[in-house]
Enzyme design. Structure first.
Site, PDB file in Angstrom:
ATOM      1  N   LYS A 185     -20.870 -11.772  22.072  1.00  0.00           N
ATOM      2  CA  LYS A 185     -19.506 -11.187  22.281  1.00  0.00           C
ATOM      3  C   LYS A 185     -20.191 -10.254  22.864  1.00  0.00           C
ATOM      4  CE  LYS A 185     -18.303  -9.951  17.639  1.00  0.00           C
ATOM      5  NZ  LYS A 185     -18.542 -11.013  17.281  1.00  0.00           N
ATOM      6  N   ARG A 223     -30.414  -2.437  13.505  1.00  0.00           N
ATOM      7  CA  ARG A 223     -29.109  -1.951  12.717  1.00  0.00           C
ATOM      8  C   ARG A 223     -29.576  -2.363  11.873  1.00  0.00           C
ATOM      9  NH1 ARG A 223     -24.149  -4.533  16.637  1.00  0.00           N
ATOM     10  NH2 ARG A 223     -23.174  -4.793  14.190  1.00  0.00           N
ATOM     11  N   ARG A 242      -9.647  -8.712  13.116  1.00  0.00           N
ATOM     12  CA  ARG A 242     -10.828  -9.556  12.571  1.00  0.00           C
ATOM     13  C   ARG A 242     -10.295 -10.653  11.327  1.00  0.00           C
ATOM     14  NH1 ARG A 242     -15.866  -6.535  14.564  1.00  0.00           N
ATOM     15  NH2 ARG A 242     -17.567  -7.644  13.540  1.00  0.00           N
ATOM     16  N   ARG A 284     -22.482 -10.729   6.090  1.00  0.00           N
ATOM     17  CA  ARG A 284     -20.761 -10.316   7.191  1.00  0.00           C
ATOM     18  C   ARG A 284     -20.697 -12.063   7.825  1.00  0.00           C
ATOM     19  NH1 ARG A 284     -24.618  -7.591  11.463  1.00  0.00           N
ATOM     20  NH2 ARG A 284     -22.914  -7.805  12.315  1.00  0.00           N
ATOM     21  N   ARG A 323     -33.066  -8.383  16.528  1.00  0.00           N
ATOM     22  CA  ARG A 323     -32.622  -7.692  17.188  1.00  0.00           C
ATOM     23  C   ARG A 323     -32.622  -6.601  17.651  1.00  0.00           C
ATOM     24  NH1 ARG A 323     -25.763  -7.610  17.577  1.00  0.00           N
ATOM     25  NH2 ARG A 323     -25.421  -7.298  15.416  1.00  0.00           N
TER      26      ARG A 323
HETATM   27  P1  AMP Z   1     -19.894  -5.111  15.587  1.00  0.00           P
HETATM   28  O1  AMP Z   1     -20.372  -3.976  16.199  1.00  0.00           O
HETATM   29  O2  AMP Z   1     -18.903  -5.816  16.059  1.00  0.00           O
HETATM   30  O3  AMP Z   1     -20.747  -6.318  14.893  1.00  0.00           O
HETATM   31  O4  AMP Z   1     -19.284  -4.817  13.874  1.00  0.00           O
HETATM   32  C1  AMP Z   1     -20.064  -3.550  13.208  1.00  0.00           C
HETATM   33  C2  AMP Z   1     -18.895  -3.337  11.505  1.00  0.00           C
HETATM   34  O5  AMP Z   1     -17.575  -2.371  12.190  1.00  0.00           O
HETATM   35  C3  AMP Z   1     -18.702  -4.673  11.477  1.00  0.00           C
HETATM   36  O6  AMP Z   1     -19.283  -5.338  10.477  1.00  0.00           O
HETATM   37  C4  AMP Z   1     -17.322  -4.044  10.240  1.00  0.00           C
HETATM   38  O7  AMP Z   1     -18.037  -3.506   9.444  1.00  0.00           O
HETATM   39  C5  AMP Z   1     -16.840  -3.007  11.389  1.00  0.00           C
HETATM   40  N1  AMP Z   1     -16.034  -3.386  12.296  1.00  0.00           N
HETATM   41  C6  AMP Z   1     -15.403  -3.396  13.685  1.00  0.00           C
HETATM   42  N2  AMP Z   1     -14.967  -4.189  14.083  1.00  0.00           N
HETATM   43  C7  AMP Z   1     -13.759  -4.674  13.070  1.00  0.00           C
HETATM   44  C8  AMP Z   1     -12.838  -5.283  12.948  1.00  0.00           C
HETATM   45  N3  AMP Z   1     -12.268  -5.576  14.153  1.00  0.00           N
HETATM   46  N4  AMP Z   1     -12.267  -5.080  11.483  1.00  0.00           N
HETATM   47  C9  AMP Z   1     -12.801  -4.431  10.703  1.00  0.00           C
HETATM   48  N5  AMP Z   1     -14.181  -4.143  10.694  1.00  0.00           N
HETATM   49  C10 AMP Z   1     -14.722  -3.718  11.713  1.00  0.00           C
END
Ligand code: AMP
Length: 216
Positions: A13, A155, A87, A166, A126
């Site tokens: 994404k 990360r 999400r 996740r 990654r």
């Molecule tokens: P990402 O970089 O999109 O994988 O997001 C990393 C982390 O940020 C996720 O695992 C969640 O803990 C938090 N996060 C990001 N976007 C959301 C969302 N829309 N709703 C809830 N938590 C989020």
């Protein structure tokens, strides 16, 4: 154009949203990046979010909603690609309402479809540059030699146990949005396997078709 790019962690994404930004002028709104910056800066939102993110849990809906809506409003409700939001069903309903109230409904929700084993492989390899946020993959796109290896980190939530968690959260909370957006008529599914350019090509084909609905 107003887009959501949607899919499991590791679907690509962020990579595709960044390309849509540089090549199509859509501003990438990545809630994960906004949250990571808040954590680094130790803001009140960051302090609240930190434990959730590190454990691979979702940050509470109300917190993310505010961040996303502020970011969308900053772009005057147009020419953005949401990456990682919504999400949950609740977030999706709020987003729909928020945009409809502004007379700015979504043009499409692009779902990147990638099998679980591919996702796990991608995430475990990654790495990120902790200052610039640049993303690398140890096999396909390793950090250049002149980059100080001390800055290249994994990360916390890309470690294997957290990745599994996740994916579980994704299938419980986020996967049901496929049905939601199908009902709303916005969902388009794109095969997310293959190299970055191939996937980008598939996405832009779909977007170009949306722009010329009478063709074919
Ligand atoms: P990402 O970089 O999109 O994988 O997001 C990393 C982390 O940020 C996720 O695992 C969640 O803990 C938090 N996060 C990001 N976007 C959301 C969302 N829309 N709703 C809830 N938590 C989020």
């Amino acid at each position: 154009m107003r887009l959501v790019i949607f899919g499991p962690p590791g679907a690509g994404k962020g990579t595709q949203a960044a390309l849509l930004e540089t090549r199509r002028g859509l501003v990438q709104i990545a809630t994960g990046d906004i949250i990571r910056t808040a954590i680094q800066d130790e803001t009140p939102v960051g302090q609240e979010a930190k434990a959730y993110v590190e454990e691979g849990e979702l940050v509470p809906d109300e917190v993310v909603r505010r961040l996303a809506e502020e970011a969308i409003a900053r772009e005057n409700y147009d020419d953005f690609v949401l990456d990682g939001y919504p999400r949950t069903r609740q977030q999706a309903e709020w987003l729909t309402e928020f945009l409809v109230e502004e007379g700015a409904p979504l043009d499409a929700v692009v779902k990147l479809s990638v099998p679980d084993d591919v996702v796990v492989r991608r995430l475990s390899r990654r790495r990120v540059h902790k200052e610039t946020g640049e993303i690398y993959h140890l096999d396909h796109d390793p950090p250049p030699e002149d980059v100080d290896s001390e800055h290249i980190v994994q990360r916390e939530d890309d470690k294997p146990g957290t990745v599994r968690h996740r994916l579980h959260v994704y299938s419980e909370e986020t996967q049901p949005l496929v049905e939601y957006f199908t009902q709303h008529g916005e969902l388009v599914t794109v095969n997310g396997e293959g190299d970055i350019e191939e996937v980008y090509e598939r996405i832009t084909e779909v977007l170009d078709e949306l722009r010329t609905p009478s063709a074919g």
